[in-house]
Structures are given as structure tokens and as C-alpha cells.
Design a protein around this motif. Structure first.
Motif, PDB file in Angstrom:
ATOM      1  N   PHE A  53     -20.789  -4.681 -16.392  1.00  0.00           N
ATOM      2  CA  PHE A  53     -19.726  -5.236 -15.557  1.00  0.00           C
ATOM      3  C   PHE A  53     -19.168  -4.162 -14.626  1.00  0.00           C
ATOM      4  O   PHE A  53     -18.976  -4.397 -13.434  1.00  0.00           O
ATOM      5  N   ASP A  54     -18.909  -2.974 -15.173  1.00  0.00           N
ATOM      6  CA  ASP A  54     -18.330  -1.883 -14.388  1.00  0.00           C
ATOM      7  C   ASP A  54     -19.301  -1.402 -13.304  1.00  0.00           C
ATOM      8  O   ASP A  54     -18.888  -1.087 -12.185  1.00  0.00           O
ATOM      9  N   THR A  68     -18.364 -16.441 -12.928  1.00  0.00           N
ATOM     10  CA  THR A  68     -18.765 -16.763 -14.306  1.00  0.00           C
ATOM     11  C   THR A  68     -18.674 -15.521 -15.192  1.00  0.00           C
ATOM     12  O   THR A  68     -18.148 -15.575 -16.307  1.00  0.00           O
ATOM     13  N   MET A  69     -19.165 -14.398 -14.679  1.00  0.00           N
ATOM     14  CA  MET A  69     -19.132 -13.145 -15.437  1.00  0.00           C
ATOM     15  C   MET A  69     -17.686 -12.681 -15.657  1.00  0.00           C
ATOM     16  O   MET A  69     -17.325 -12.252 -16.757  1.00  0.00           O
ATOM     17  N   PHE A 124     -15.040 -14.557 -15.784  1.00  0.00           N
ATOM     18  CA  PHE A 124     -14.438 -15.469 -16.759  1.00  0.00           C
ATOM     19  C   PHE A 124     -14.960 -15.195 -18.169  1.00  0.00           C
ATOM     20  O   PHE A 124     -14.169 -15.050 -19.114  1.00  0.00           O
ATOM     21  N   SER A 125     -16.273 -15.098 -18.328  1.00  0.00           N
ATOM     22  CA  SER A 125     -16.858 -14.943 -19.669  1.00  0.00           C
ATOM     23  C   SER A 125     -16.483 -13.611 -20.325  1.00  0.00           C
ATOM     24  O   SER A 125     -16.406 -13.518 -21.540  1.00  0.00           O
ATOM     25  N   GLU A 126     -16.216 -12.600 -19.512  1.00  0.00           N
ATOM     26  CA  GLU A 126     -15.806 -11.303 -20.069  1.00  0.00           C
ATOM     27  C   GLU A 126     -14.289 -11.143 -20.051  1.00  0.00           C
ATOM     28  O   GLU A 126     -13.773 -10.069 -20.353  1.00  0.00           O
ATOM     29  N   ASN A 127     -13.593 -12.206 -19.650  1.00  0.00           N
ATOM     30  CA  ASN A 127     -12.129 -12.220 -19.614  1.00  0.00           C
ATOM     31  C   ASN A 127     -11.572 -11.009 -18.846  1.00  0.00           C
ATOM     32  O   ASN A 127     -10.708 -10.292 -19.339  1.00  0.00           O
ATOM     33  N   MET A 128     -12.095 -10.789 -17.665  1.00  0.00           N
ATOM     34  CA  MET A 128     -11.719  -9.609 -16.887  1.00  0.00           C
ATOM     35  C   MET A 128     -10.779  -9.901 -15.716  1.00  0.00           C
ATOM     36  O   MET A 128     -10.330  -8.976 -15.045  1.00  0.00           O
ATOM     37  N   GLN A 129     -10.479 -11.184 -15.436  1.00  0.00           N
ATOM     38  CA  GLN A 129      -9.668 -11.513 -14.268  1.00  0.00           C
ATOM     39  C   GLN A 129      -8.330 -10.773 -14.274  1.00  0.00           C
ATOM     40  O   GLN A 129      -7.637 -10.750 -15.276  1.00  0.00           O
ATOM     41  N   GLY A 130      -8.031 -10.140 -13.138  1.00  0.00           N
ATOM     42  CA  GLY A 130      -6.770  -9.417 -12.973  1.00  0.00           C
ATOM     43  C   GLY A 130      -6.713  -8.064 -13.656  1.00  0.00           C
ATOM     44  O   GLY A 130      -5.733  -7.333 -13.504  1.00  0.00           O
ATOM     45  N   LYS A 131      -7.738  -7.709 -14.422  1.00  0.00           N
ATOM     46  CA  LYS A 131      -7.740  -6.422 -15.118  1.00  0.00           C
ATOM     47  C   LYS A 131      -8.211  -5.312 -14.184  1.00  0.00           C
ATOM     48  O   LYS A 131      -8.750  -5.566 -13.111  1.00  0.00           O
ATOM     49  N   PRO A 157     -10.681  -9.459  -9.276  1.00  0.00           N
ATOM     50  CA  PRO A 157      -9.987 -10.624  -8.688  1.00  0.00           C
ATOM     51  C   PRO A 157      -9.605 -11.660  -9.758  1.00  0.00           C
ATOM     52  O   PRO A 157     -10.293 -11.816 -10.748  1.00  0.00           O
ATOM     53  N   ASN A 158      -8.485 -12.331  -9.495  1.00  0.00           N
ATOM     54  CA  ASN A 158      -8.096 -13.463 -10.346  1.00  0.00           C
ATOM     55  C   ASN A 158      -8.925 -14.663  -9.923  1.00  0.00           C
ATOM     56  O   ASN A 158      -9.283 -14.799  -8.761  1.00  0.00           O
ATOM     57  N   LEU A 159      -9.226 -15.519 -10.879  1.00  0.00           N
ATOM     58  CA  LEU A 159     -10.043 -16.699 -10.575  1.00  0.00           C
ATOM     59  C   LEU A 159      -9.191 -17.860 -10.134  1.00  0.00           C
ATOM     60  O   LEU A 159      -8.056 -17.984 -10.455  1.00  0.00           O
TER      61      LEU A 159
END
Length: 132
Positions: free
Chosen positions: A72-73, A105-106, A108-115, A130-132
Motif C-alpha cells: 500500500f505504501d 477498493t484497496m 477501503f479494504s485496508e481501512n486507510m481512508q484519511g490516515k 484520500p477519504n472515500l
């Protein structure tokens, strides 16, 4: 070669705009971190020479795999590359890098939005997902 000559010209040049032009030539003849370093110097001497952001953009993209550990990074580095391409006025390059960045999708599935993702090595930047 040419790179050595341009580096000498940078040292001797007094005019900041000409110095920026020589630094740009050195950046073009370099790669990765070295290219980005010279491109940042170009912008220091001549902030309106936005093509330098394109060199930084390509250097970020080229280092995506070596400057992050998790998949992801690594892909998130392309957001940085796209941002620099936009600053260079190169929409097409920005879009090509955005296409390589994490998908919704990635995210969301890794719960990374806004992090925030920290990119290491020479890039040394953080990216807000980015936030979804």
C-alpha cells in the motif's frame, strides 16, 4: 562529460536564473534522488521553472519500490509523484501516476481512508490517504 561541465557552470554562475538553467540540465542528466535534489535546487533559484517538478515526479515514481515496505505504501508514493507532475503542469503524467496509486477498493479494504502514510528513505514525506 556534459554533467561535469554543467556542474562547473553552476559553481561559476552569478545570475540565479542562469544558475537554475544549469542545475536543470544537471537534474536532467541525473536520476533518482540525485535528480530530485538538483530539481529542488532549480526551484530554489527560479520557482517559476515548474518543469523541475516533473523531474521530481519521475524520481519519486522510480523510487516507489525502494522507499516503502508495504505494498500500500509503495503504491501511495504515486500520489506524491502525481502531485509533483501536476505542479509541473503535466496532467497526463499526473493521471498515469494516479492510476498506479492505491484504488478505492484497496483504501477501503485496508481501512486507510484519511490516515497518514509515511514514506521513508530520501523522499521522507507523509501522504494523507484520500477519504472515500
Amino acid at each position: 562529460g556534459a554533467k561535469k561541465w554543467f556542474k562547473e557552470a553552476v559553481e561559476l554562475e552569478q545570475d540565479k536564473y542562469k544558475k537554475a538553467d544549469y542545475l536543470y540540465k544537471v537534474a536532467q542528466l541525473s536520476s533518482g534522488q540525485e535528480a530530485a535534489s538538483y530539481a529542488f535546487q532549480v526551484l530554489k533559484y527560479n520557482p517559476s521553472k515548474i518543469k523541475a517538478y516533473g523531474i521530481i515526479s519521475r524520481a519519486y515514481a522510480a523510487s516507489a519500490n525502494s522507499c516503502a515496505d508495504k505494498k500500500f505504501d509503495k503504491l501511495a508514493v504515486y500520489w506524491l509523484a502525481a502531485d509533483m507532475a501536476r505542479k509541473a503542469g503535466d496532467t497526463k503524467l499526473a493521471q498515469s501516476y494516479e492510476a498506479l496509486a492505491p484504488t478505492k477498493t484497496m483504501i477501503f479494504s485496508e481501512n486507510m481512508q484519511g490516515k497518514t502514510v509515511s514514506i521513508g528513505c530520501w523522499i521522507n514525506k507523509t501522504i494523507k490517504v484520500p477519504n472515500l
